[in-house]
Design a protein around this motif. Structure first.
Motif, PDB file in Angstrom:
ATOM      1  N   SER A   1      35.466  32.282  46.669  1.00  0.00           N
ATOM      2  CA  SER A   1      34.992  33.017  45.491  1.00  0.00           C
ATOM      3  C   SER A   1      35.236  34.515  45.624  1.00  0.00           C
ATOM      4  N   TRP A   2      35.691  35.109  44.546  1.00  0.00           N
ATOM      5  CA  TRP A   2      35.905  36.558  44.392  1.00  0.00           C
ATOM      6  C   TRP A   2      37.076  37.102  45.210  1.00  0.00           C
ATOM      7  N   HIS A   3      37.664  36.292  46.043  1.00  0.00           N
ATOM      8  CA  HIS A   3      38.733  36.748  46.916  1.00  0.00           C
ATOM      9  C   HIS A   3      40.105  36.530  46.275  1.00  0.00           C
ATOM     10  N   GLY A   4      41.144  36.728  47.040  1.00  0.00           N
ATOM     11  CA  GLY A   4      42.517  36.460  46.639  1.00  0.00           C
ATOM     12  C   GLY A   4      43.306  36.167  47.898  1.00  0.00           C
ATOM     13  N   GLY A   5      44.575  35.892  47.736  1.00  0.00           N
ATOM     14  CA  GLY A   5      45.400  35.601  48.900  1.00  0.00           C
ATOM     15  C   GLY A   5      45.405  36.709  49.934  1.00  0.00           C
ATOM     16  N   TRP A   6      45.106  37.933  49.509  1.00  0.00           N
ATOM     17  CA  TRP A   6      45.065  39.093  50.407  1.00  0.00           C
ATOM     18  C   TRP A   6      44.141  38.890  51.598  1.00  0.00           C
ATOM     19  N   CYS A   7      43.049  38.128  51.404  1.00  0.00           N
ATOM     20  CA  CYS A   7      42.023  38.040  52.440  1.00  0.00           C
ATOM     21  C   CYS A   7      42.503  37.313  53.695  1.00  0.00           C
TER      22      CYS A   7
ATOM     23  N   GLY B   1      43.730  34.206  37.691  1.00  0.00           N
ATOM     24  CA  GLY B   1      42.638  35.065  37.273  1.00  0.00           C
ATOM     25  C   GLY B   1      41.954  35.800  38.403  1.00  0.00           C
ATOM     26  N   MET B   2      42.510  35.682  39.620  1.00  0.00           N
ATOM     27  CA  MET B   2      41.873  36.313  40.776  1.00  0.00           C
ATOM     28  C   MET B   2      42.901  37.074  41.597  1.00  0.00           C
ATOM     29  N   GLY B   3      42.413  37.962  42.474  1.00  0.00           N
ATOM     30  CA  GLY B   3      43.313  38.740  43.317  1.00  0.00           C
ATOM     31  C   GLY B   3      44.307  39.523  42.477  1.00  0.00           C
ATOM     32  N   GLU B   4      45.574  39.481  42.899  1.00  0.00           N
ATOM     33  CA  GLU B   4      46.618  40.194  42.154  1.00  0.00           C
ATOM     34  C   GLU B   4      46.967  39.504  40.844  1.00  0.00           C
ATOM     35  N   ARG B   5      46.319  38.364  40.578  1.00  0.00           N
ATOM     36  CA  ARG B   5      46.517  37.638  39.318  1.00  0.00           C
ATOM     37  C   ARG B   5      45.293  37.774  38.405  1.00  0.00           C
ATOM     38  N   ALA B   6      44.495  38.810  38.652  1.00  0.00           N
ATOM     39  CA  ALA B   6      43.259  39.014  37.887  1.00  0.00           C
ATOM     40  C   ALA B   6      43.526  39.208  36.401  1.00  0.00           C
ATOM     41  N   GLN B   7      44.720  39.696  36.065  1.00  0.00           N
ATOM     42  CA  GLN B   7      45.043  39.925  34.654  1.00  0.00           C
ATOM     43  C   GLN B   7      45.172  38.610  33.880  1.00  0.00           C
TER      44      GLN B   7
ATOM     45  N   PRO C   1      30.561  38.296  38.233  1.00  0.00           N
ATOM     46  CA  PRO C   1      30.926  39.572  38.864  1.00  0.00           C
ATOM     47  C   PRO C   1      30.793  39.526  40.379  1.00  0.00           C
ATOM     48  N   VAL C   2      31.463  40.442  41.020  1.00  0.00           N
ATOM     49  CA  VAL C   2      31.411  40.556  42.486  1.00  0.00           C
ATOM     50  C   VAL C   2      29.984  40.882  42.913  1.00  0.00           C
ATOM     51  N   PRO C   3      29.446  40.192  43.921  1.00  0.00           N
ATOM     52  CA  PRO C   3      28.078  40.487  44.356  1.00  0.00           C
ATOM     53  C   PRO C   3      27.967  41.888  44.951  1.00  0.00           C
TER      54      PRO C   3
ATOM     55  N   HIS D   1      38.980  44.975  47.188  1.00  0.00           N
ATOM     56  CA  HIS D   1      39.902  43.959  46.692  1.00  0.00           C
ATOM     57  C   HIS D   1      39.237  42.805  45.940  1.00  0.00           C
ATOM     58  N   LEU D   2      37.938  42.634  46.066  1.00  0.00           N
ATOM     59  CA  LEU D   2      37.269  41.533  45.384  1.00  0.00           C
ATOM     60  C   LEU D   2      37.397  41.660  43.869  1.00  0.00           C
ATOM     61  N   THR D   3      37.492  40.512  43.188  1.00  0.00           N
ATOM     62  CA  THR D   3      37.589  40.478  41.724  1.00  0.00           C
ATOM     63  C   THR D   3      36.623  39.419  41.187  1.00  0.00           C
ATOM     64  N   PRO D   4      36.208  39.533  39.924  1.00  0.00           N
ATOM     65  CA  PRO D   4      35.308  38.525  39.349  1.00  0.00           C
ATOM     66  C   PRO D   4      35.883  37.111  39.457  1.00  0.00           C
ATOM     67  N   HIS D   5      34.992  36.144  39.554  1.00  0.00           N
ATOM     68  CA  HIS D   5      35.394  34.746  39.735  1.00  0.00           C
ATOM     69  C   HIS D   5      35.235  33.981  38.421  1.00  0.00           C
TER      70      HIS D   5
END
Length: 243
Positions: free
Chosen positions: A15-21, A43-49, A142-144, A166-170
């Motif tokens: 949750s809230w993460h992306g491949g970056w982690c 919808g997450m990480g670098e694909r949040a858009q 939202p990110v905690p 780097h965290l993004t909404p889930h």
């Protein structure tokens, strides 16, 4: 899953993460000659858009399947951290012939017909839904803030600052749509559960109870916090290398 030759790992984030982690662990696995893929869910990480109301748990399952089939991967060691235990179960149900085994890294394990919140304490599930309603009209949680203590990230530390940046909404829909399986959990593949014990995350206790009831799984105790892939990458990489 042990092999003297190079293996292929696909590492799925929570949750809230992306491949970056996965960067610290991926670097260590690659240094041993293994192929490593660290996709971000839609919808997450670098694909949040790409965040949208249409995202469901099936979206995330398809994300992983597309990586495996698009890259023509075989004998994949599929690792899911935390929430990602749910989509990796879906991948095993649909594409077992491409997998060597599953690794549930301090993760949710879910039965068919249930959604991810089914194994969360009711108050936690309710809090996330309400937070999503307040922040995004129900689109994403939202990110905690602050980060959960069980993640093991010390405020002010470089690791904490890196994660927060780097965290993004889930996407809420990935929590609230059911996982539908045609086969038993794991679909006959070798399964390992890694339990992070320092500290143990209470949120995952029902998943751990389920795994013990299923039987036949490899069980690993890791003396590290929930974010061990960031706080203790050497320790986690060693576990993955020795499966």
């Amino acid at each position: 899953m042990s092999s003297p030759t190079a293996r292929t790992f696909v590492l799925a984030h929570g949750s809230w993460h992306g491949g970056w982690c996965w960067a610290p662990v991926a670097a260590r696995l690659r240094a041993h000659g293994h192929r490593v893929f660290t996709p971000s869910f839609t919808g997450m990480g670098e694909r949040a858009q790409l965040l949208s109301p249409s995202i469901t748990i099936d979206t995330f399952i398809d994300d992983l399947i597309q990586v495996i089939t698009g890259e023509d991967l075989h004998d994949v060691v599929l690792v899911g951290h935390s929430f990602a235990g749910v989509p990796i179960t879906g991948v095993a149900d649909r594409l077992p012939e491409r997998l060597a085994g599953l690794v549930y890294f301090d993760s949710v394990v879910l039965e068919s017909g249930r959604d991810s919140f089914s194994h969360y304490p009711p108050q936690e599930a309710r809090a996330r839904v309400e937070a999503a309603q307040r922040a995004t009209g129900g689109l994403a949680v939202p990110v905690p803030d602050p980060l959960p203590a069980a993640w093991g990230l010390e405020p002010g530390s470089p690791e904490h600052e890196w994660v927060v940046a780097h965290l993004t909404p889930h996407p809420l829909g990935s929590y609230t749509t059911p996982l539908n399986l045609q086969h038993p959990i794991g679909n006959g593949l070798p399964c390992t559960y890694i339990h992070c014990t320092a500290p143990s995350l209470p949120l995952l206790e029902s998943s751990r109870v389920l795994v013990r009831a299923l039987g036949g799984w490899n069980w690993v105790e890791l003396a590290a916090p929930h974010e061990a892939h960031i706080t203790h990458p050497d320790m986690l990489a060693d576990v993955l290398l020795n499966l």
